[in-house]
Design a protein around this motif. Structure first.
Motif, PDB file in Angstrom:
ATOM      1  N   HIS A  12       0.864  -1.183   0.000  1.00 52.07           N
ATOM      2  CA  HIS A  12       0.000   0.000   0.000  1.00 52.07           C
ATOM      3  C   HIS A  12       0.902   1.235   0.000  1.00 52.07           C
ATOM      4  N   GLU A  13       1.174   1.742  -1.191  1.00 48.94           N
ATOM      5  CA  GLU A  13       2.163   2.808  -1.328  1.00 48.94           C
ATOM      6  C   GLU A  13       1.742   4.102  -0.647  1.00 48.94           C
ATOM      7  N   SER A  14       0.462   4.424  -0.702  1.00 47.19           N
ATOM      8  CA  SER A  14       0.008   5.663  -0.062  1.00 47.19           C
ATOM      9  C   SER A  14       0.292   5.620   1.434  1.00 47.19           C
ATOM     10  N   ARG A  15       0.011   4.478   2.056  1.00 44.51           N
ATOM     11  CA  ARG A  15       0.275   4.301   3.487  1.00 44.51           C
ATOM     12  C   ARG A  15       1.773   4.395   3.772  1.00 44.51           C
ATOM     13  N   MET A  16       2.571   3.793   2.898  1.00 43.97           N
ATOM     14  CA  MET A  16       4.019   3.787   3.079  1.00 43.97           C
ATOM     15  C   MET A  16       4.596   5.198   2.948  1.00 43.97           C
ATOM     16  N   LEU A  17       4.099   5.962   1.981  1.00 41.85           N
ATOM     17  CA  LEU A  17       4.590   7.324   1.785  1.00 41.85           C
ATOM     18  C   LEU A  17       4.154   8.252   2.918  1.00 41.85           C
ATOM     19  N   ARG A  18       2.957   8.032   3.456  1.00 36.53           N
ATOM     20  CA  ARG A  18       2.522   8.833   4.607  1.00 36.53           C
ATOM     21  C   ARG A  18       3.444   8.596   5.797  1.00 36.53           C
ATOM     22  N   TYR A  19       3.829   7.341   5.987  1.00 34.42           N
ATOM     23  CA  TYR A  19       4.734   7.017   7.091  1.00 34.42           C
ATOM     24  C   TYR A  19       6.117   7.625   6.852  1.00 34.42           C
ATOM     25  N   ALA A  20       6.608   7.548   5.621  1.00 31.17           N
ATOM     26  CA  ALA A  20       7.897   8.163   5.298  1.00 31.17           C
ATOM     27  C   ALA A  20       7.848   9.667   5.537  1.00 31.17           C
ATOM     28  N   ASP A  21       6.689  10.260   5.289  1.00 31.59           N
ATOM     29  CA  ASP A  21       6.509  11.689   5.547  1.00 31.59           C
ATOM     30  C   ASP A  21       6.621  11.976   7.039  1.00 31.59           C
ATOM     31  N   ARG A  22       6.040  11.099   7.873  1.00 31.58           N
ATOM     32  CA  ARG A  22       6.144  11.267   9.323  1.00 31.58           C
ATOM     33  C   ARG A  22       7.599  11.155   9.783  1.00 31.58           C
ATOM     34  N   ARG A  23       8.403  10.432   9.019  1.00 35.67           N
ATOM     35  CA  ARG A  23       9.818  10.282   9.343  1.00 35.67           C
ATOM     36  C   ARG A  23      10.676  11.361   8.689  1.00 35.67           C
ATOM     37  N   GLY A  24      10.027  12.278   7.957  1.00 37.70           N
ATOM     38  CA  GLY A  24      10.741  13.386   7.338  1.00 37.70           C
ATOM     39  C   GLY A  24      11.523  13.006   6.101  1.00 37.70           C
ATOM     40  N   LYS A  25      11.141  11.890   5.458  1.00 35.72           N
ATOM     41  CA  LYS A  25      11.896  11.409   4.297  1.00 35.72           C
ATOM     42  C   LYS A  25      11.000  11.138   3.085  1.00 35.72           C
ATOM     43  N   LYS A  26       9.817  11.732   3.052  1.00 41.06           N
ATOM     44  CA  LYS A  26       8.873  11.388   1.989  1.00 41.06           C
ATOM     45  C   LYS A  26       9.429  11.670   0.602  1.00 41.06           C
ATOM     46  N   GLU A  27       9.987  12.858   0.410  1.00 42.18           N
ATOM     47  CA  GLU A  27      10.473  13.240  -0.921  1.00 42.18           C
ATOM     48  C   GLU A  27      11.595  12.320  -1.385  1.00 42.18           C
ATOM     49  N   LEU A  28      12.565  12.074  -0.504  1.00 44.58           N
ATOM     50  CA  LEU A  28      13.679  11.195  -0.861  1.00 44.58           C
ATOM     51  C   LEU A  28      13.202   9.765  -1.097  1.00 44.58           C
ATOM     52  N   PHE A  29      12.258   9.323  -0.278  1.00 45.64           N
ATOM     53  CA  PHE A  29      11.740   7.964  -0.409  1.00 45.64           C
ATOM     54  C   PHE A  29      10.962   7.802  -1.713  1.00 45.64           C
ATOM     55  N   ASP A  30      10.163   8.797  -2.051  1.00 47.80           N
ATOM     56  CA  ASP A  30       9.404   8.751  -3.299  1.00 47.80           C
ATOM     57  C   ASP A  30      10.353   8.745  -4.496  1.00 47.80           C
ATOM     58  N   GLN A  31      11.428   9.511  -4.405  1.00 53.38           N
ATOM     59  CA  GLN A  31      12.430   9.517  -5.473  1.00 53.38           C
ATOM     60  C   GLN A  31      13.086   8.144  -5.605  1.00 53.38           C
ATOM     61  N   TYR A  32      13.336   7.507  -4.468  1.00 55.71           N
ATOM     62  CA  TYR A  32      13.944   6.174  -4.507  1.00 55.71           C
ATOM     63  C   TYR A  32      12.992   5.169  -5.153  1.00 55.71           C
ATOM     64  N   LEU A  33      11.715   5.232  -4.794  1.00 60.11           N
ATOM     65  CA  LEU A  33      10.736   4.325  -5.391  1.00 60.11           C
ATOM     66  C   LEU A  33      10.674   4.509  -6.903  1.00 60.11           C
ATOM     67  N   SER A  34      10.736   5.757  -7.345  1.00 61.71           N
ATOM     68  CA  SER A  34      10.710   6.024  -8.785  1.00 61.71           C
ATOM     69  C   SER A  34      11.978   5.506  -9.458  1.00 61.71           C
ATOM     70  N   LYS A  35      13.096   5.647  -8.769  1.00 61.22           N
ATOM     71  CA  LYS A  35      14.383   5.219  -9.326  1.00 61.22           C
ATOM     72  C   LYS A  35      14.436   3.716  -9.539  1.00 61.22           C
ATOM     73  N   VAL A  36      13.901   2.961  -8.593  1.00 62.28           N
ATOM     74  CA  VAL A  36      13.989   1.503  -8.683  1.00 62.28           C
ATOM     75  C   VAL A  36      12.710   0.878  -9.227  1.00 62.28           C
ATOM     76  N   SER A  37      11.782   1.706  -9.699  1.00 65.49           N
ATOM     77  CA  SER A  37      10.480   1.189 -10.135  1.00 65.49           C
ATOM     78  C   SER A  37      10.604   0.189 -11.275  1.00 65.49           C
ATOM     79  N   LYS A  38      11.576   0.352 -12.133  1.00 67.10           N
ATOM     80  CA  LYS A  38      11.714  -0.559 -13.269  1.00 67.10           C
ATOM     81  C   LYS A  38      12.085  -1.966 -12.825  1.00 67.10           C
ATOM     82  N   PHE A  39      12.560  -2.100 -11.574  1.00 66.53           N
ATOM     83  CA  PHE A  39      12.935  -3.420 -11.080  1.00 66.53           C
ATOM     84  C   PHE A  39      11.777  -4.134 -10.398  1.00 66.53           C
ATOM     85  N   HIS A  40      10.881  -3.370  -9.738  1.00 71.40           N
ATOM     86  CA  HIS A  40       9.923  -4.078  -8.899  1.00 71.40           C
ATOM     87  C   HIS A  40       8.499  -3.574  -8.935  1.00 71.40           C
TER      88      HIS A  40
END
Length: 224
Positions: free
Chosen positions: A191-219
């Motif tokens: 559940h990506e929306s839930r995961m990104l909300r949690y990353a936002d609470r950890r102050g890393k939403k933008e970086l985490f979203d960028q990472y997901l986009s970077k590795v999206s072609k793999f998974h």
């Protein structure tokens, strides 16, 4: 919605909503977030709970019945990893104001326990022990689940945590983290929306979203 409009430009949104609803109900699609779906029936991640973990949580819950606590063991990551690390930890996450109380309680019960350690402290005091328990702050609104009466993590929390905490999850960085994400996405519903909300609470939403986009072609599975 864009997929439907490609073939039926004049289709009404209410019609699309109804069709998507029927596809979800029949198992053709699974909802993974607000407006996001994946093909097929989803499979939720339910971590196994060891007797030791159940015992630790039972003691903590009895001592601190009103406290939000999440416990899990880092060996759970083995399912998704190519190379197995040489050491594992039991993580006991508690509300920040209660961390020290949890730490001293576990210490009184003969646990080798560290309180939110730095990389240096973890290397010095945690490397030589067979079983080390780490007490960490529990981020508010962290995605958790109850399994066998034990409050533990969800897969969304696990993935966000290994990205955000490079100290405890040093063995899961780099190519190994890509492997973990790929295997997790291939095996379970995320559940990506839930995961990104949690990353936002950890102050890393933008970086985490960028990472997901970077590795999206793999998974990343196809979404609609």
């Amino acid at each position: 919605m864009q997929l439907y409009k490609k073939f039926e430009p004049n289709v009404k949104e209410t019609t699309i909503d109804w069709r998507v609803y029927k596809l979800v109900q029949s198992g053709v699609l699974s909802r993974i977030g607000r407006g996001k779906f994946t093909l097929g029936q989803g499979k939720n991640y339910v971590p196994p709970i060891s007797s030791r973990l159940k015992k630790i949580y039972g003691k903590l819950h009895k001592q601190f019945p009103c406290l939000q606590i999440c416990v899990w063991h880092t060996s759970l990551l083995n399912e998704f990893m190519q190379h197995q690390p040489g050491r594992f930890y039991t993580l006991a996450e508690a509300e920040k104001d209660a961390m020290e109380n949890v730490f001293y309680f576990l210490k009184e019960h003969k646990h080798n326990v560290l309180l939110n350690p730095s990389a240096e402290a973890l290397s010095r005091y945690g490397s030589g022990e067979k079983e080390t328990t780490i007490v960490k702050p529990l981020v508010s609104e962290a995605p958790m689940q109850k399994v066998n009466d034990v409050q533990t993590l969800t897969l969304e929390k696990m993935l966000a945590d290994i990205f955000c905490d490079v100290t405890i999850f040093a063995s899961q960085q780099g190519n190994e983290m890509q492997t973990i994400f790929r295997e997790a996405y291939n095996r379970y519903t995320i559940h990506e929306s839930r995961m990104l909300r949690y990353a936002d609470r950890r102050g890393k939403k933008e970086l985490f979203d960028q990472y997901l986009s970077k590795v999206s072609k793999f998974h990343r599975r196809r979404r609609y």
